[in-house]
Design a protein around this motif. Structure first.
Motif, PDB file in Angstrom:
ATOM      1  N   ASN A 172      45.185  88.471  -3.934  1.00 15.67           N
ATOM      2  CA  ASN A 172      44.987  87.026  -3.937  1.00 15.67           C
ATOM      3  C   ASN A 172      45.809  86.358  -5.040  1.00 15.67           C
ATOM      4  OD1 ASN A 172      43.660  84.481  -3.212  1.00 15.67           O
ATOM      5  ND2 ASN A 172      42.609  84.713  -5.177  1.00 15.67           N
ATOM      6  N   ILE A 173      45.852  86.994  -6.208  1.00 18.32           N
ATOM      7  CA  ILE A 173      46.664  86.463  -7.317  1.00 18.32           C
ATOM      8  C   ILE A 173      48.136  86.459  -6.924  1.00 18.32           C
ATOM      9  CG2 ILE A 173      47.481  86.962  -9.657  1.00 18.32           C
ATOM     10  CD1 ILE A 173      44.603  87.980 -10.235  1.00 18.32           C
ATOM     11  N   GLN A 174      48.584  87.531  -6.276  1.00 16.05           N
ATOM     12  CA  GLN A 174      49.978  87.609  -5.846  1.00 16.05           C
ATOM     13  C   GLN A 174      50.314  86.498  -4.846  1.00 16.05           C
ATOM     14  OE1 GLN A 174      50.936  90.270  -2.744  1.00 16.05           O
ATOM     15  NE2 GLN A 174      52.953  90.853  -3.558  1.00 16.05           N
ATOM     16  N   GLU A 175      49.481  86.354  -3.819  1.00 15.13           N
ATOM     17  CA  GLU A 175      49.780  85.429  -2.739  1.00 15.13           C
ATOM     18  C   GLU A 175      49.518  83.975  -3.125  1.00 15.13           C
ATOM     19  OE1 GLU A 175      47.573  86.693   0.650  1.00 15.13           O
ATOM     20  OE2 GLU A 175      48.713  88.558   0.912  1.00 15.13           O
ATOM     21  N   THR A 176      48.454  83.728  -3.873  1.00 12.79           N
ATOM     22  CA  THR A 176      48.096  82.362  -4.234  1.00 12.79           C
ATOM     23  C   THR A 176      48.854  81.890  -5.466  1.00 12.79           C
ATOM     24  OG1 THR A 176      45.868  82.785  -3.358  1.00 12.79           O
ATOM     25  CG2 THR A 176      46.153  80.808  -4.697  1.00 12.79           C
ATOM     26  N   GLY A 177      49.008  82.789  -6.442  1.00 11.02           N
ATOM     27  CA  GLY A 177      49.785  82.439  -7.626  1.00 11.02           C
ATOM     28  C   GLY A 177      51.266  82.311  -7.326  1.00 11.02           C
ATOM     29  N   GLY A 178      51.776  83.182  -6.455  1.00  8.13           N
ATOM     30  CA  GLY A 178      53.147  83.058  -5.972  1.00  8.13           C
ATOM     31  C   GLY A 178      54.240  83.615  -6.855  1.00  8.13           C
ATOM     32  N   ALA A 179      53.900  84.447  -7.847  1.00  5.97           N
ATOM     33  CA  ALA A 179      54.940  85.047  -8.696  1.00  5.97           C
ATOM     34  C   ALA A 179      55.523  86.265  -7.990  1.00  5.97           C
ATOM     35  CB  ALA A 179      54.359  85.435 -10.051  1.00  5.97           C
ATOM     36  N   VAL A 180      56.247  85.997  -6.908  1.00  6.49           N
ATOM     37  CA  VAL A 180      56.750  87.067  -6.042  1.00  6.49           C
ATOM     38  C   VAL A 180      58.275  87.147  -6.106  1.00  6.49           C
ATOM     39  CG1 VAL A 180      54.788  86.982  -4.463  1.00  6.49           C
ATOM     40  CG2 VAL A 180      56.747  85.469  -4.081  1.00  6.49           C
ATOM     41  N   PRO A 181      58.832  88.299  -5.811  1.00  2.00           N
ATOM     42  CA  PRO A 181      60.297  88.428  -5.792  1.00  2.00           C
ATOM     43  C   PRO A 181      60.885  87.710  -4.589  1.00  2.00           C
ATOM     44  CG  PRO A 181      59.281  90.454  -5.023  1.00  2.00           C
ATOM     45  CD  PRO A 181      58.162  89.580  -5.499  1.00  2.00           C
ATOM     46  N   SER A 182      62.089  87.197  -4.738  1.00  3.07           N
ATOM     47  CA  SER A 182      62.767  86.523  -3.634  1.00  3.07           C
ATOM     48  C   SER A 182      63.225  87.543  -2.600  1.00  3.07           C
ATOM     49  CB  SER A 182      63.984  85.762  -4.163  1.00  3.07           C
ATOM     50  OG  SER A 182      64.994  86.677  -4.561  1.00  3.07           O
ATOM     51  N   PRO A 183      63.549  87.095  -1.384  1.00  2.00           N
ATOM     52  CA  PRO A 183      64.078  88.026  -0.381  1.00  2.00           C
ATOM     53  C   PRO A 183      65.312  88.779  -0.873  1.00  2.00           C
ATOM     54  CG  PRO A 183      63.459  85.972   0.667  1.00  2.00           C
ATOM     55  CD  PRO A 183      63.321  85.749  -0.810  1.00  2.00           C
ATOM     56  N   PHE A 184      66.191  88.074  -1.610  1.00  3.62           N
ATOM     57  CA  PHE A 184      67.398  88.732  -2.107  1.00  3.62           C
ATOM     58  C   PHE A 184      67.050  89.770  -3.171  1.00  3.62           C
ATOM     59  CE2 PHE A 184      71.360  88.780  -4.762  1.00  3.62           C
ATOM     60  CZ  PHE A 184      72.156  89.424  -3.822  1.00  3.62           C
ATOM     61  N   ASP A 185      66.083  89.465  -4.047  1.00 11.17           N
ATOM     62  CA  ASP A 185      65.623  90.447  -5.033  1.00 11.17           C
ATOM     63  C   ASP A 185      65.115  91.702  -4.329  1.00 11.17           C
ATOM     64  OD1 ASP A 185      66.235  88.725  -7.078  1.00 11.17           O
ATOM     65  OD2 ASP A 185      64.182  88.039  -7.381  1.00 11.17           O
ATOM     66  N   CYS A 186      64.319  91.501  -3.293  1.00 11.40           N
ATOM     67  CA  CYS A 186      63.774  92.640  -2.542  1.00 11.40           C
ATOM     68  C   CYS A 186      64.891  93.427  -1.870  1.00 11.40           C
ATOM     69  CB  CYS A 186      62.771  92.153  -1.500  1.00 11.40           C
ATOM     70  SG  CYS A 186      61.281  91.414  -2.193  1.00 11.40           S
ATOM     71  N   PHE A 187      65.869  92.715  -1.337  1.00 12.14           N
ATOM     72  CA  PHE A 187      67.023  93.365  -0.711  1.00 12.14           C
ATOM     73  C   PHE A 187      67.746  94.257  -1.712  1.00 12.14           C
ATOM     74  CE2 PHE A 187      71.635  93.278  -0.136  1.00 12.14           C
ATOM     75  CZ  PHE A 187      71.776  93.823   1.139  1.00 12.14           C
ATOM     76  N   LEU A 188      67.960  93.740  -2.934  1.00 12.25           N
ATOM     77  CA  LEU A 188      68.642  94.530  -3.956  1.00 12.25           C
ATOM     78  C   LEU A 188      67.828  95.757  -4.346  1.00 12.25           C
ATOM     79  CD1 LEU A 188      70.025  91.721  -6.320  1.00 12.25           C
ATOM     80  CD2 LEU A 188      71.347  93.179  -4.771  1.00 12.25           C
ATOM     81  N   LEU A 189      66.522  95.593  -4.477  1.00 13.62           N
ATOM     82  CA  LEU A 189      65.670  96.724  -4.838  1.00 13.62           C
ATOM     83  C   LEU A 189      65.653  97.768  -3.733  1.00 13.62           C
ATOM     84  CD1 LEU A 189      62.745  94.773  -6.526  1.00 13.62           C
ATOM     85  CD2 LEU A 189      64.323  96.355  -7.660  1.00 13.62           C
ATOM     86  N   LEU A 190      65.608  97.316  -2.486  1.00 15.81           N
ATOM     87  CA  LEU A 190      65.625  98.255  -1.362  1.00 15.81           C
ATOM     88  C   LEU A 190      66.940  99.032  -1.329  1.00 15.81           C
ATOM     89  CD1 LEU A 190      64.020  95.992   1.371  1.00 15.81           C
ATOM     90  CD2 LEU A 190      63.088  98.155   0.546  1.00 15.81           C
ATOM     91  N   ARG A 191      68.044  98.333  -1.600  1.00 14.92           N
ATOM     92  CA  ARG A 191      69.348  98.998  -1.668  1.00 14.92           C
ATOM     93  C   ARG A 191      69.336 100.078  -2.743  1.00 14.92           C
ATOM     94  NH1 ARG A 191      73.277  96.294  -5.642  1.00 14.92           N
ATOM     95  NH2 ARG A 191      71.456  97.056  -6.786  1.00 14.92           N
ATOM     96  N   SER A 192      68.764  99.741  -3.902  1.00 10.96           N
ATOM     97  CA  SER A 192      68.781 100.662  -5.037  1.00 10.96           C
ATOM     98  C   SER A 192      67.873 101.870  -4.827  1.00 10.96           C
ATOM     99  CB  SER A 192      68.369  99.916  -6.307  1.00 10.96           C
ATOM    100  OG  SER A 192      69.297  98.903  -6.613  1.00 10.96           O
ATOM    101  N   ILE A 193      66.739 101.647  -4.183  1.00 10.04           N
ATOM    102  CA  ILE A 193      65.787 102.743  -3.971  1.00 10.04           C
ATOM    103  C   ILE A 193      66.409 103.880  -3.167  1.00 10.04           C
ATOM    104  CG2 ILE A 193      63.662 103.344  -2.702  1.00 10.04           C
ATOM    105  CD1 ILE A 193      62.462 100.724  -3.730  1.00 10.04           C
ATOM    106  N   LYS A 194      67.337 103.550  -2.290  1.00 10.11           N
ATOM    107  CA  LYS A 194      67.952 104.587  -1.454  1.00 10.11           C
ATOM    108  C   LYS A 194      68.671 105.654  -2.285  1.00 10.11           C
ATOM    109  CE  LYS A 194      68.537 101.452   2.501  1.00 10.11           C
ATOM    110  NZ  LYS A 194      67.622 102.098   3.452  1.00 10.11           N
TER     111      LYS A 194
END
Length: 371
Positions: A222-244
């Protein structure tokens, strides 16, 4: 699947009609509603969920063996979400060598609502004596920053279970490749995904992986979704690239760090080396029990005072004098000056994030800097 395979394939989304092999970036902030008012695409608003974030949370969950992961815009916001989810008056047992950002949160943001004790968690026999009637959480950090202390996760989890406490492990220094705290009894695993998971010093992020979808998970979600301090789609894209490439990068970090620690451990101008892979490390046997490698982080005490330590970090040619860690480039810094006047970090301590350059070049660079 093994970690190397999971890191590459667990984030795959349902194949689109364009046949993308790599997850595309989904920039839409809002999504179509169906005639019934529902959301046939599975997403409503990007603060609540986004295809890139869902893929990121999925792969981290699988790497950590957890039930679900909440991704955040930074490691600090991930940790803060845990503290925010606690009831006012709650007591926390935290490590004495706690990452200064989280320690600062407790001391300056939550001092009026939470109470806490900073304890040497390597002394398991003493930890239980700090449990109070209002204690609700044990926060461990292993290996710790910057002294590389190693806490016995399984032993701490037994204390937490006995007293019905939430047990959180900051596993940033280890990454999911070297250590999986949930398998050892932790309830939550925290990562600053900025570090090894990102691995290229170009994206900010944090994550909390939960062993179970329980009431506390719901509060944090609830804190994540309501507070909204979430990574951007591009941030997530970069992290997904790196995890590989995470598993293979970690192997290189570990190999270089072990060789550098051995070299520094014999250097006449180094007073002490803090590295879990050295047999002289106080918790070396625990490390071998709960980790699959010794990591890419180490700290040293140079002979002399703070001025001498600063002279060393100002003399490097290949190492980059900068804060942070886990990138492909080697970083070095005088840690106490980062943490401020209240720090308990020794003034002659230098923290080193060992990168993926050739080890001979790294050793030669420190040889000339120490000389």
């Amino acid at each position: 699947m093994k970690a190397e395979t999971t890191a590459i394939h667990a984030s795959d989304l349902v194949k689109s009609n364009t046949g993308d092999v790599t997850t595309p970036i989904h920039l839409s902030t809002t999504y179509y509603r169906g005639e019934d008012g529902g959301y046939p695409g599975g997403h409503m608003y990007s603060r609540v969920s986004n295809p890139n974030r869902s893929a990121l949370e999925k792969v981290i969950s699988e790497l950590e063996g957890g039930a679900d992961t909440c991704a955040f815009s930074s490691g600090n916001t991930a940790g803060m979400a845990v503290f925010q989810a606690l009831k006012p008056g709650s007591h926390i047992i935290a490590p004495d060598d706690m990452y200064w950002g989280f320690k600062k949160q407790l001391l300056t943001i939550f001092a009026d609502t939470l109470s806490f004790d900073f304890v040497d968690l390597t002394e398991i026999a003493k930890v239980e004596s700090y449990v109070k009637s209002n204690t609700v959480l044990i926060w461990a950090e292993t290996p710790s920053n910057p002294l590389l202390k190693v806490s016995d996760i399984e032993a701490l989890s037994n204390i937490a279970k006995q007293h019905k406490l939430i047990f959180v492990v900051d596993s940033t220094f280890a990454s999911p490749i070297l250590q999986n705290p949930i398998a050892l009894g932790a309830n939550i695993v925290m990562h600053s995904t900025t570090k090894y998971i990102g691995g290229h010093s170009d994206v900010l992020g944090g994550s909390l992986t939960f062993a179970a979808k329980n009431e506390f998970w719901e509060k944090v979600k609830n804190i994540q979704e309501t507070g909204g301090a979430v990574p951007s789609p591009f941030d997530c894209f970069l992290l997904l690239r790196s995890i590989k490439t995470l598993a293979y990068r970690i192997k290189g970090h570990c190999e270089n760090a072990e060789k550098l620690a051995d070299y520094l451990n014999q250097h006449p101008k180094v007073e002490a080396v803090f590295y879990p892979g050295l047999p002289s490390h106080p918790q070396h046997e625990i490390v071998k029990k709960q980790m699959r490698g010794f990591g890419g982080m180490l700290s040293i005490l140079t002979k002399g005072d703070a001025e001498n330590a600063r002279k060393v970090v100002n003399s490097v040619k290949i190492f980059t004098q900068a804060t942070s860690l886990g990138g492909v480039e080697s970083l070095i810094e005088h840690r106490a000056s980062v943490e401020g006047p209240t720090t308990k970090t020794p003034q002659n301590l230098i923290r080193i994030s060992v990168g993926l350059e050739h080890i001979d070049d790294l050793i030669a660079d420190l040889e000339q800097a120490l000389g």
